[in-house]
Write a protein that holds these residues in place. Structure first.
Motif, PDB file in Angstrom:
ATOM      1  N   GLU A 186       0.817  -1.218   0.000  1.00  0.00           N
ATOM      2  CA  GLU A 186       0.000   0.000   0.000  1.00  0.00           C
ATOM      3  C   GLU A 186       0.851   1.268   0.000  1.00  0.00           C
ATOM      4  OE1 GLU A 186      -3.099   2.270   3.034  1.00  0.00           O
ATOM      5  OE2 GLU A 186      -2.917   0.077   3.121  1.00  0.00           O
ATOM      6  N   LEU A 187       1.943   1.264   0.798  1.00  0.00           N
ATOM      7  CA  LEU A 187       2.720   2.486   1.001  1.00  0.00           C
ATOM      8  C   LEU A 187       4.020   2.530   0.196  1.00  0.00           C
ATOM      9  CD1 LEU A 187       2.269   2.852   4.877  1.00  0.00           C
ATOM     10  CD2 LEU A 187       1.050   4.078   3.067  1.00  0.00           C
ATOM     11  N   GLY A 188       4.523   1.379  -0.205  1.00  0.00           N
ATOM     12  CA  GLY A 188       5.701   1.377  -1.063  1.00  0.00           C
ATOM     13  C   GLY A 188       7.046   1.293  -0.370  1.00  0.00           C
ATOM     14  N   PHE A 189       7.058   1.023   0.942  1.00  0.00           N
ATOM     15  CA  PHE A 189       8.345   0.839   1.620  1.00  0.00           C
ATOM     16  C   PHE A 189       8.839  -0.585   1.401  1.00  0.00           C
ATOM     17  CE2 PHE A 189       5.087  -0.081   4.883  1.00  0.00           C
ATOM     18  CZ  PHE A 189       5.481  -1.342   5.312  1.00  0.00           C
ATOM     19  N   THR A 190      10.070  -0.866   1.813  1.00  0.00           N
ATOM     20  CA  THR A 190      10.655  -2.195   1.644  1.00  0.00           C
ATOM     21  C   THR A 190      10.419  -3.038   2.887  1.00  0.00           C
ATOM     22  OG1 THR A 190      12.389  -1.326   0.207  1.00  0.00           O
ATOM     23  CG2 THR A 190      12.777  -3.492   1.202  1.00  0.00           C
ATOM     24  N   ALA A 191       9.826  -4.212   2.707  1.00  0.00           N
ATOM     25  CA  ALA A 191       9.592  -5.133   3.818  1.00  0.00           C
ATOM     26  C   ALA A 191      10.842  -5.982   4.037  1.00  0.00           C
ATOM     27  CB  ALA A 191       8.390  -6.026   3.529  1.00  0.00           C
ATOM     28  N   ALA A 192      11.404  -5.926   5.226  1.00  0.00           N
ATOM     29  CA  ALA A 192      12.586  -6.728   5.552  1.00  0.00           C
ATOM     30  C   ALA A 192      12.153  -8.122   5.973  1.00  0.00           C
ATOM     31  CB  ALA A 192      13.369  -6.058   6.672  1.00  0.00           C
ATOM     32  N   ASP A 193      12.968  -9.099   5.656  1.00  0.00           N
ATOM     33  CA  ASP A 193      12.646 -10.495   5.981  1.00  0.00           C
ATOM     34  C   ASP A 193      12.980 -10.847   7.428  1.00  0.00           C
ATOM     35  OD1 ASP A 193      11.655 -11.156   3.441  1.00  0.00           O
ATOM     36  OD2 ASP A 193      13.676 -11.517   2.680  1.00  0.00           O
ATOM     37  N   SER A 194      13.828 -10.039   8.051  1.00  0.00           N
ATOM     38  CA  SER A 194      14.231 -10.331   9.427  1.00  0.00           C
ATOM     39  C   SER A 194      14.588  -9.043  10.148  1.00  0.00           C
ATOM     40  CB  SER A 194      15.433 -11.279   9.450  1.00  0.00           C
ATOM     41  OG  SER A 194      16.572 -10.624   8.910  1.00  0.00           O
ATOM     42  N   LEU A 195      14.652  -9.125  11.467  1.00  0.00           N
ATOM     43  CA  LEU A 195      15.050  -7.986  12.283  1.00  0.00           C
ATOM     44  C   LEU A 195      16.488  -7.597  11.963  1.00  0.00           C
ATOM     45  CD1 LEU A 195      14.353  -6.028  14.588  1.00  0.00           C
ATOM     46  CD2 LEU A 195      15.086  -7.800  16.199  1.00  0.00           C
ATOM     47  N   ALA A 196      17.331  -8.597  11.772  1.00  0.00           N
ATOM     48  CA  ALA A 196      18.737  -8.329  11.466  1.00  0.00           C
ATOM     49  C   ALA A 196      18.881  -7.588  10.141  1.00  0.00           C
ATOM     50  CB  ALA A 196      19.512  -9.641  11.418  1.00  0.00           C
ATOM     51  N   GLU A 197      18.114  -8.013   9.137  1.00  0.00           N
ATOM     52  CA  GLU A 197      18.168  -7.345   7.832  1.00  0.00           C
ATOM     53  C   GLU A 197      17.706  -5.898   7.946  1.00  0.00           C
ATOM     54  OE1 GLU A 197      15.669  -7.352   3.674  1.00  0.00           O
ATOM     55  OE2 GLU A 197      15.973  -9.308   4.650  1.00  0.00           O
ATOM     56  N   LEU A 198      16.656  -5.673   8.730  1.00  0.00           N
ATOM     57  CA  LEU A 198      16.141  -4.321   8.911  1.00  0.00           C
ATOM     58  C   LEU A 198      17.207  -3.401   9.512  1.00  0.00           C
ATOM     59  CD1 LEU A 198      13.484  -2.417   9.157  1.00  0.00           C
ATOM     60  CD2 LEU A 198      13.743  -2.967  11.570  1.00  0.00           C
ATOM     61  N   ILE A 199      17.809  -3.832  10.614  1.00  0.00           N
ATOM     62  CA  ILE A 199      18.775  -2.991  11.317  1.00  0.00           C
ATOM     63  C   ILE A 199      20.020  -2.766  10.472  1.00  0.00           C
ATOM     64  CG2 ILE A 199      20.253  -2.831  13.366  1.00  0.00           C
ATOM     65  CD1 ILE A 199      18.049  -4.367  14.876  1.00  0.00           C
ATOM     66  N   GLU A 200      20.410  -3.776   9.735  1.00  0.00           N
ATOM     67  CA  GLU A 200      21.584  -3.645   8.857  1.00  0.00           C
ATOM     68  C   GLU A 200      21.367  -2.562   7.807  1.00  0.00           C
ATOM     69  OE1 GLU A 200      24.171  -6.335   5.664  1.00  0.00           O
ATOM     70  OE2 GLU A 200      22.707  -7.302   6.992  1.00  0.00           O
ATOM     71  N   ASN A 201      20.140  -2.427   7.317  1.00  0.00           N
ATOM     72  CA  ASN A 201      19.846  -1.465   6.248  1.00  0.00           C
ATOM     73  C   ASN A 201      19.523  -0.071   6.750  1.00  0.00           C
ATOM     74  OD1 ASN A 201      19.743  -2.710   3.405  1.00  0.00           O
ATOM     75  ND2 ASN A 201      18.714  -4.263   4.651  1.00  0.00           N
ATOM     76  N   ALA A 202      19.273   0.077   8.069  1.00  0.00           N
ATOM     77  CA  ALA A 202      18.806   1.356   8.611  1.00  0.00           C
ATOM     78  C   ALA A 202      19.923   2.134   9.289  1.00  0.00           C
ATOM     79  CB  ALA A 202      17.672   1.113   9.594  1.00  0.00           C
ATOM     80  N   ASP A 203      19.918   3.449   9.067  1.00  0.00           N
ATOM     81  CA  ASP A 203      20.778   4.343   9.846  1.00  0.00           C
ATOM     82  C   ASP A 203      20.098   4.690  11.170  1.00  0.00           C
ATOM     83  OD1 ASP A 203      22.809   4.754   7.763  1.00  0.00           O
ATOM     84  OD2 ASP A 203      21.214   5.810   6.701  1.00  0.00           O
ATOM     85  N   ILE A 204      18.768   4.833  11.108  1.00  0.00           N
ATOM     86  CA  ILE A 204      17.968   5.132  12.294  1.00  0.00           C
ATOM     87  C   ILE A 204      16.864   4.086  12.399  1.00  0.00           C
ATOM     88  CG2 ILE A 204      16.469   6.808  13.439  1.00  0.00           C
ATOM     89  CD1 ILE A 204      17.885   9.009  11.858  1.00  0.00           C
ATOM     90  N   ALA A 205      16.837   3.369  13.524  1.00  0.00           N
ATOM     91  CA  ALA A 205      15.783   2.387  13.765  1.00  0.00           C
ATOM     92  C   ALA A 205      14.693   3.031  14.607  1.00  0.00           C
ATOM     93  CB  ALA A 205      16.339   1.166  14.488  1.00  0.00           C
ATOM     94  N   ILE A 206      13.438   2.733  14.276  1.00  0.00           N
ATOM     95  CA  ILE A 206      12.307   3.250  15.042  1.00  0.00           C
ATOM     96  C   ILE A 206      11.598   2.082  15.719  1.00  0.00           C
ATOM     97  CG2 ILE A 206      10.090   4.448  14.938  1.00  0.00           C
ATOM     98  CD1 ILE A 206      11.187   6.169  12.742  1.00  0.00           C
TER      99      ILE A 206
END
Length: 258
Positions: free
Chosen positions: A46-66
């Protein structure tokens, strides 16, 4: 700066919608992870953001985690991601997880900012309380505040006032909903259709709040302008005073702050 949402439920989606709609960050710079895969994929489509497959993948790709998961899930996230978060900035909207608490759990290797939003952020009309005590870099905090302003009014408070601030802005929407329901019931009692009564009361409350915010005038001044001598409004106002409206409002906050 790339943003990674840990949790994409109602409040996470509200912020994601506001951030993307603001134009201050591109969809390609936003990632999210949620254990509810179907909800995550639905919101991502719906919004067009990227869905990460894991918590580790998310944090690896982010400069700022929310941290946008439920408060009772934060400890589990920290246990899984403590090492991954080192050197990162973490902005938390989880109730009860303020700067000092995160520092005890994560040490000084993670830069922290606590923000307390409320549910009207879902419509871009929220109140976002920023704890003054934080360890973000200046450019990170400026960037984050610009993003949060896309979902409502940003107010900075010292740590000692985050509790009362949250009681008013966080619990306040429920109190406002009671006000809307009560006056709508009165309208229905005297013949208004239910849906019309809700619209009238909600729009009146919204308009009155907007008038006060935009003019900055004392609420008593605005109230006095509506109260003609011997008129209907002053009769209603005196009835509210007689029945203890002010006392009840103050008591609701006293109960929360005990």
């Amino acid at each position: 700066m790339k943003i990674g949402f840990i949790g994409a439920g109602n409040m996470g989606k509200a912020l994601l919608t506001g951030f993307i709609g603001s134009g201050k960050i591109d969809r390609s710079e936003i990632f999210a992870f949620d254990t509810n895969k179907s909800l995550l994929e639905k919101n991502a489509a719906e919004l067009g953001f990227t869905a990460a497959d894991s918590l580790a993948e998310l944090i690896e790709n982010a400069d700022i985690a929310i941290m946008a998961c439920k408060p009772d899930q934060v400890s589990k996230v920290i246990s899984e991601a403590k090492e991954l978060l080192k050197g990162k900035a973490l902005v938390s909207i989880a109730l009860g997880w303020d700067f000092d608490r995160y520092c005890r759990e994560l040490g000084e290797d993670v830069r922290i900012q606590f923000v307390m939003p409320n549910t009207p952020a879902l419509t871009g009309s929220g109140v976002l309380l920023f704890e003054e005590k934080n360890s973000l870099l200046a450019e990170e905090r400026e960037f984050i505040m610009k993003l949060f302003k896309s979902t409502g009014l940003v107010i900075e408070l010292p740590s000692k006032l985050m509790g009362i601030g949250g009681a008013i802005s966080g619990c306040g929407p429920a109190f406002a909903d009671l006000f809307i329901e009560a006056y709508a019931d009165a309208g229905v009692k005297y013949g208004l259709p239910r849906d019309t009564a809700y619209k009238m009361v909600s729009a009146t409350l919204l308009g009155s709040a907007k008038l006060q915010l935009e003019t900055g005038e004392h609420p008593a001044v605005l109230k006095d302008r509506v109260c003609s001598p011997g008129g209907s409004t002053i009769k209603g106002v005196t009835a509210l005073e007689r029945e203890g409206l002010r006392r009840a409002c103050q008591a609701s906050i006293d109960e929360i702050m005990k």
